[in-house]
Motif scaffolding. Structure first.
Motif, PDB file in Angstrom:
ATOM      1  N   ARG B 311       0.822  -1.217   0.000  1.00 49.36           N
ATOM      2  CA  ARG B 311       0.000   0.000   0.000  1.00 49.36           C
ATOM      3  C   ARG B 311       0.856   1.267   0.000  1.00 49.36           C
ATOM      4  O   ARG B 311       0.352   2.361  -0.195  1.00 49.36           O
ATOM      5  CB  ARG B 311      -0.941  -0.010   1.221  1.00 49.36           C
ATOM      6  CG  ARG B 311      -2.134  -0.954   1.035  1.00 49.36           C
ATOM      7  CD  ARG B 311      -2.789  -1.291   2.349  1.00 49.36           C
ATOM      8  NE  ARG B 311      -1.869  -2.038   3.213  1.00 49.36           N
ATOM      9  CZ  ARG B 311      -2.225  -2.702   4.306  1.00 49.36           C
ATOM     10  NH1 ARG B 311      -3.482  -2.707   4.717  1.00 49.36           N
ATOM     11  NH2 ARG B 311      -1.335  -3.367   5.028  1.00 49.36           N
ATOM     12  N   PHE B 312       2.170   1.105   0.244  1.00 49.58           N
ATOM     13  CA  PHE B 312       3.056   2.272   0.231  1.00 49.58           C
ATOM     14  C   PHE B 312       3.410   2.637  -1.205  1.00 49.58           C
ATOM     15  O   PHE B 312       3.980   1.830  -1.938  1.00 49.58           O
ATOM     16  CB  PHE B 312       4.338   1.989   1.025  1.00 49.58           C
ATOM     17  CG  PHE B 312       5.244   3.189   1.162  1.00 49.58           C
ATOM     18  CD1 PHE B 312       5.160   4.020   2.278  1.00 49.58           C
ATOM     19  CD2 PHE B 312       6.175   3.510   0.181  1.00 49.58           C
ATOM     20  CE1 PHE B 312       5.986   5.136   2.411  1.00 49.58           C
ATOM     21  CE2 PHE B 312       7.001   4.620   0.301  1.00 49.58           C
ATOM     22  CZ  PHE B 312       6.906   5.433   1.408  1.00 49.58           C
ATOM     23  N   ARG B 313       3.045   3.850  -1.608  1.00 48.37           N
ATOM     24  CA  ARG B 313       3.476   4.352  -2.916  1.00 48.37           C
ATOM     25  C   ARG B 313       4.204   5.671  -2.663  1.00 48.37           C
ATOM     26  O   ARG B 313       3.689   6.566  -1.999  1.00 48.37           O
ATOM     27  CB  ARG B 313       2.285   4.584  -3.834  1.00 48.37           C
ATOM     28  CG  ARG B 313       1.646   3.267  -4.317  1.00 48.37           C
ATOM     29  CD  ARG B 313       0.683   3.527  -5.473  1.00 48.37           C
ATOM     30  NE  ARG B 313      -0.228   4.625  -5.181  1.00 48.37           N
ATOM     31  CZ  ARG B 313      -0.124   5.860  -5.671  1.00 48.37           C
ATOM     32  NH1 ARG B 313       0.832   6.158  -6.519  1.00 48.37           N
ATOM     33  NH2 ARG B 313      -0.984   6.795  -5.333  1.00 48.37           N
ATOM     34  N   PHE B 314       5.430   5.782  -3.194  1.00 48.03           N
ATOM     35  CA  PHE B 314       6.247   6.947  -2.850  1.00 48.03           C
ATOM     36  C   PHE B 314       5.589   8.258  -3.254  1.00 48.03           C
ATOM     37  O   PHE B 314       5.610   9.233  -2.498  1.00 48.03           O
ATOM     38  CB  PHE B 314       7.656   6.838  -3.460  1.00 48.03           C
ATOM     39  CG  PHE B 314       8.484   8.064  -3.137  1.00 48.03           C
ATOM     40  CD1 PHE B 314       8.962   8.273  -1.845  1.00 48.03           C
ATOM     41  CD2 PHE B 314       8.732   9.030  -4.097  1.00 48.03           C
ATOM     42  CE1 PHE B 314       9.688   9.415  -1.515  1.00 48.03           C
ATOM     43  CE2 PHE B 314       9.453  10.181  -3.778  1.00 48.03           C
ATOM     44  CZ  PHE B 314       9.935  10.373  -2.495  1.00 48.03           C
ATOM     45  N   GLU B 315       4.970   8.302  -4.447  1.00 47.17           N
ATOM     46  CA  GLU B 315       4.378   9.565  -4.912  1.00 47.17           C
ATOM     47  C   GLU B 315       3.295  10.051  -3.944  1.00 47.17           C
ATOM     48  O   GLU B 315       3.237  11.236  -3.615  1.00 47.17           O
ATOM     49  CB  GLU B 315       3.797   9.388  -6.319  1.00 47.17           C
ATOM     50  CG  GLU B 315       4.817   9.539  -7.438  1.00 47.17           C
ATOM     51  CD  GLU B 315       5.487  10.904  -7.454  1.00 47.17           C
ATOM     52  OE1 GLU B 315       4.766  11.921  -7.398  1.00 47.17           O
ATOM     53  OE2 GLU B 315       6.726  10.966  -7.504  1.00 47.17           O
ATOM     54  N   ALA B 316       2.458   9.119  -3.491  1.00 43.65           N
ATOM     55  CA  ALA B 316       1.390   9.492  -2.554  1.00 43.65           C
ATOM     56  C   ALA B 316       1.979   9.918  -1.214  1.00 43.65           C
ATOM     57  O   ALA B 316       1.487  10.853  -0.558  1.00 43.65           O
ATOM     58  CB  ALA B 316       0.433   8.310  -2.370  1.00 43.65           C
ATOM     59  N   PHE B 317       3.028   9.221  -0.788  1.00 44.25           N
ATOM     60  CA  PHE B 317       3.718   9.551   0.462  1.00 44.25           C
ATOM     61  C   PHE B 317       4.296  10.971   0.370  1.00 44.25           C
ATOM     62  O   PHE B 317       4.079  11.820   1.254  1.00 44.25           O
ATOM     63  CB  PHE B 317       4.827   8.513   0.675  1.00 44.25           C
ATOM     64  CG  PHE B 317       5.604   8.653   1.952  1.00 44.25           C
ATOM     65  CD1 PHE B 317       4.986   8.541   3.193  1.00 44.25           C
ATOM     66  CD2 PHE B 317       6.980   8.865   1.922  1.00 44.25           C
ATOM     67  CE1 PHE B 317       5.725   8.648   4.375  1.00 44.25           C
ATOM     68  CE2 PHE B 317       7.716   8.971   3.094  1.00 44.25           C
ATOM     69  CZ  PHE B 317       7.093   8.867   4.315  1.00 44.25           C
ATOM     70  N   TYR B 318       5.001  11.235  -0.740  1.00 39.58           N
ATOM     71  CA  TYR B 318       5.608  12.553  -0.973  1.00 39.58           C
ATOM     72  C   TYR B 318       4.528  13.644  -0.966  1.00 39.58           C
ATOM     73  O   TYR B 318       4.672  14.675  -0.301  1.00 39.58           O
ATOM     74  CB  TYR B 318       6.340  12.533  -2.320  1.00 39.58           C
ATOM     75  CG  TYR B 318       6.981  13.841  -2.699  1.00 39.58           C
ATOM     76  CD1 TYR B 318       8.325  14.088  -2.414  1.00 39.58           C
ATOM     77  CD2 TYR B 318       6.251  14.833  -3.353  1.00 39.58           C
ATOM     78  CE1 TYR B 318       8.916  15.293  -2.763  1.00 39.58           C
ATOM     79  CE2 TYR B 318       6.830  16.037  -3.698  1.00 39.58           C
ATOM     80  CZ  TYR B 318       8.160  16.263  -3.401  1.00 39.58           C
ATOM     81  OH  TYR B 318       8.738  17.461  -3.746  1.00 39.58           O
ATOM     82  N   ASP B 319       3.439  13.399  -1.683  1.00 42.43           N
ATOM     83  CA  ASP B 319       2.375  14.405  -1.779  1.00 42.43           C
ATOM     84  C   ASP B 319       1.698  14.633  -0.429  1.00 42.43           C
ATOM     85  O   ASP B 319       1.376  15.772  -0.074  1.00 42.43           O
ATOM     86  CB  ASP B 319       1.330  13.984  -2.818  1.00 42.43           C
ATOM     87  CG  ASP B 319       1.858  14.106  -4.236  1.00 42.43           C
ATOM     88  OD1 ASP B 319       2.866  14.816  -4.444  1.00 42.43           O
ATOM     89  OD2 ASP B 319       1.275  13.483  -5.144  1.00 42.43           O
TER      90      ASP B 319
END
Lengths: 379, 379
Positions: B311-319
């Motif tokens: 469920r970890f996606r870097f783009e979503a985390f960054y945003d």
């Protein structure tokens, strides 16, 4: 240390006086990958291309450093290793292009005229006809050493007629004097954030014909100055290859908005022409004589001959003006002992009249009765 | 465009968050020949030499552009055309030095180790013994790609023992990690205004052994990047050869005053180490694992392995972090899928704890229960 005395008006060729709002745009730290920062860069690049009427044919590529870095990136990237550049020289900036060519080991015959004499486009045509190995012509639009306006349209026509490529150093003219890619063929023009566009210093830019830039991979003698690689990087993800001067770019973005609000190149040029007119007329009333006749005078910076009066000493004159809040510039000429006063930056008629009043006052303090130069010998 | 939402904290390797007072130092236009501006430059150069304990032996020379421009000026000027540089590579910045050497056409054997492995000083000694043609060693102090601390003192000792010259890229370490010219022999170190000294981006600098720089006339492949010529110009009249980024320099002057007020290198380094400790411990509590063991981790930027949770996606985390006011950095590694969080800039424990809270919140939004990475395979 700032704030301990008045901030002077800078009547210089740059760094120059900028608007408060341009400086205030630097009061924020931008991440270089921030989407809005990337959008600012995109808008800056598009606006620059539009100022040169190059949409569809040309691209704008910023280069960290001073304007000279942009000129060097332009020469080193766009002139192939086996290319040959005819360099037109009538002042320090033309000479600097020749020096850049020497560093990059590009063959560079020089066509030099006196600092008060523009290059003759017919002579350019003759030299191109005589040497088919010449691939490029490098010319300075307004040579800041003297303030002379070179005949860039005629040089462009002669270069194009001979099937060669033109590279322009328009450092001190771009944004105030028109340069239209649709009618004036050039492969690239280099200029700076900190001249007529009234940003703060920290980067320059090159507006290049896209086909020429695309063909220039692997040419540049330095990674930092590789204009092709810088362009490819910006096109790939909107980011600069190496840390951009974020604050300076934000200030430049604001400066371009203010440039447009003033009426673009026409509006900016009109204010500078008025500044120049007030300056030259006011100085004439004090006896000062400009180096150049009106037809050769760009409305950017004016060179005045040193007065004959032995009581005039430039250092005291400079200091007196500086104390009154006006900074001028020393001369940079071999043809005449001189000094320079700029017309560019966030200055208008009130500041030019203020400078003239300061000049009158300083002359009075020095006991100088007239700014008239030594009588010139007949040619 | 600025001001339309919160200004985030920049947990990046630069451009980074600077103090309000550093930015306010840019609210004035300086003439580049102004005596007080020249004094500011003199003071900046002297302070830089003092930070490296190089008074009497070394000189500081600023270079317009990003830090890479300073590295390229250092390599291109100090390595003679017939010189040979052993380049130590364990990340993107070491690779960049090799690329700079290729542009400058300097012979450059590469000693490369993995991104999580420092170069072995004994191997450096062996390579120098095996190739007497090598004149210089180029090393990165803290390799920002991973955040690894390279053993610069041992590399310097090995280089000096072999009678060769050391050139250091200390971009992301200078000002926070000690570098003492009295005990660590180097010919030059390059760094930037915009890293641990907490200025804004727009120039870099090189602190060079004066004798080495004096002997390096006519070597550089580009005029703009000729460190010898830049130094000669500054020594001659205190002025930069080409337009300096005046506002950026005024900001840097203020940044150096604030650096001293914080206790210099020791004080600045202590704050960053505390930032780094809070970050690594807080991330460990969330399951995240740093790439590097503590002994190799510089307190500059920390690389974390990507969590295994699908469920970890870097783009979503960054945003998600960006919306909460914290900007982090993507990874730049080949050895591991990763991201980076910086500890430098005008940030302290409250901001690091704020970042951890934002990370917790973002993970919850994503439904990620743990930051634990995929189990690593046995070596």
């Amino acid at each position: 240390m700032p704030g301990d005395e008045i901030e002077p008006w800078l009547l210089t060729p740059g760094p120059l006086t900028t608007s408060v709002t341009v400086k205030q745009a630097m009061l924020r730290d931008w991440g270089s990958r921030d989407r809005r920062f990337i959008a600012i860069n995109r808008e800056v690049r598009d606006r620059l291309v539009d100022l040169a009427h190059g949409r569809g044919s040309h691209v704008a590529v910023p280069v960290q450093g001073s304007g000279t870095f942009a000129v060097e990136a332009m020469i080193g990237t766009l002139v192939p290793r086996d290319g040959k550049v005819l360099v037109l020289v009538n002042g320090a900036y033309g000479k600097r292009i020749a020096r850049i060519c020497a560093y990059a080991r590009r063959a560079h015959p020089v066509y030099e005229t006196s600092e008060d004499t523009p290059p003759d486009p017919a002579e350019v045509a003759r030299r191109l006809a005589a040497d088919p190995a010449i691939t490029h012509v490098a010319a300075v639009h307004c040579e800041t050493s003297s303030g002379i306006l070179n005949p860039i349209a005629e040089i462009a026509a002669a270069t194009a007629a001979a099937g060669r490529r033109l590279l322009i150093d328009a450092m001190s003219a771009f944004g105030a004097l028109p340069l239209d890619a649709r009618s004036l063929p050039f492969d690239a023009v280099a200029a700076s954030a900190n001249k007529c566009l009234e940003g703060v210093p920290g980067f320059g830019f090159v507006i290049a014909r896209e086909q020429a830039l695309a063909a220039a991979a692997g040419t540049a003698p330095a990674l930092s100055l590789d204009l092709h690689d810088q362009w490819r990087g910006l096109e790939a993800n909107g980011q600069w290859r190496f840390t951009p001067p974020t604050h300076v770019i934000a200030a430049f973005h604001q400066a371009l908005i203010e440039h447009e609000a003033e009426g673009g190149v026409a509006g900016r040029g009109a204010r500078y022409r008025e500044n120049c007119r007030i300056l030259v007329e006011g100085m004439a009333a004090l006896g000062f004589e400009p180096l150049l006749p009106p037809a050769l005078q760009a409305p950017i910076i004016v060179t005045f001959r040193m007065p004959a009066d032995p009581r005039f000493r430039f250092e005291a004159f400079y200091d007196g003006l500086s104390r009154k809040g006006y900074v001028i510039y020393p001369g940079k000429l071999t043809v005449a002992d001189s000094f320079r006063i700029g017309c560019i930056g966030r200055l208008g008629p009130p500041e030019m009249r203020g400078a003239l009043a300061a000049i009158r006052g300083t002359l009075a303090e020095m006991g100088v009765e007239s700014g008239a130069p030594r009588r010139r010998e007949a040619a």
